[in-house]
Enzyme design. Sequence first.
Site, PDB file in Angstrom:
ATOM      1  CE  LYS A  83      -4.301   0.896   2.343  1.00  0.00           C
ATOM      2  NZ  LYS A  83      -5.012   0.711   3.801  1.00  0.00           N
TER       3      LYS A  83
HETATM    4  O1  G3P Z   1      -7.969   1.637   5.622  1.00  0.00           O
HETATM    5  C1  G3P Z   1      -8.341   2.882   5.488  1.00  0.00           C
HETATM    6  C2  G3P Z   1      -9.716   3.265   5.639  1.00  0.00           C
HETATM    7  O2  G3P Z   1     -10.437   2.305   5.435  1.00  0.00           O
HETATM    8  C3  G3P Z   1      -9.898   4.224   6.903  1.00  0.00           C
HETATM    9  O3  G3P Z   1     -10.919   4.372   7.550  1.00  0.00           O
HETATM   10  O4  G3P Z   1     -12.757   5.038   9.049  1.00  0.00           O
HETATM   11  O5  G3P Z   1     -10.326   5.624   9.255  1.00  0.00           O
HETATM   12  O6  G3P Z   1     -11.716   6.684   7.644  1.00  0.00           O
HETATM   13  P1  G3P Z   1     -11.650   5.413   8.541  1.00  0.00           P
END
Ligand code: G3P
Length: 217
Positions: A83
């Site tokens: 990533k």
């Molecule tokens: O993996 C990255 C992403 O899914 C993060 O989600 O909820 O921290 O914005 P969030």
Amino acid sequence: MKFFADTAEIADIRELASSGLLDGVTTNPSLVKKSGRDFLEVVTEIAKLVKGPVSAEVVALDHDGMMKEANRLRKIADNIAVKVPLTPDGLKTCKKLSGDGTMVNVTLCFSANQALLAAKAGASFISPFVGRLDDIGQPGMELISDIRMIYDNYDFATEILVASVRSPIHVLEAAKIGADVMTAPPAVIWQLFKHPLTDAGIASFLKDWQATGQKIA
Ligand code: G3P
């Protein structure tokens, strides 16, 4: 639509994998911190548990540093997707890794033009963050529709991996648009199974069945 679990919690991944519906896992530095685990150790465990792609994120900001970290990560297993962030160095790294046959997930995508760049760099996955756009009052799902249209216009093979998914509604909307993958916290994935009428239906069928006094096996 493929379902990835957005977590570094082994117990949660194991439970979801046993449902037979889990296609991969995404991690990020914040999720690793939350798990309290050693990064390389936990990613190695996840890659053994799940056959599909397991995203492991570099933290270097420059191309050489990213390549050094990516070389360590891709040695872990064939199903590791490295990533990288959506920056010029990240995309340069993506181009190099993709050329070598390594899966790359380009993360922190917030615009359709960024997604276009990632596809040109040969990304296997582009991760647009819908929840974080919603958080700042911009409609996250419009970004998914725009990327879908652009990728279809040019037959890009890059898969749209909807990230920062916060609710079953995000999953539904992403599926209606035709996103290839969604990654969500395990709790959101389990919520997809639930409907109060399913529970009520089971209870009433069971009551009537018991009244018949019969057995199936
Ligand atoms: O993996 C990255 C992403 O899914 C993060 O989600 O909820 O921290 O914005 P969030």
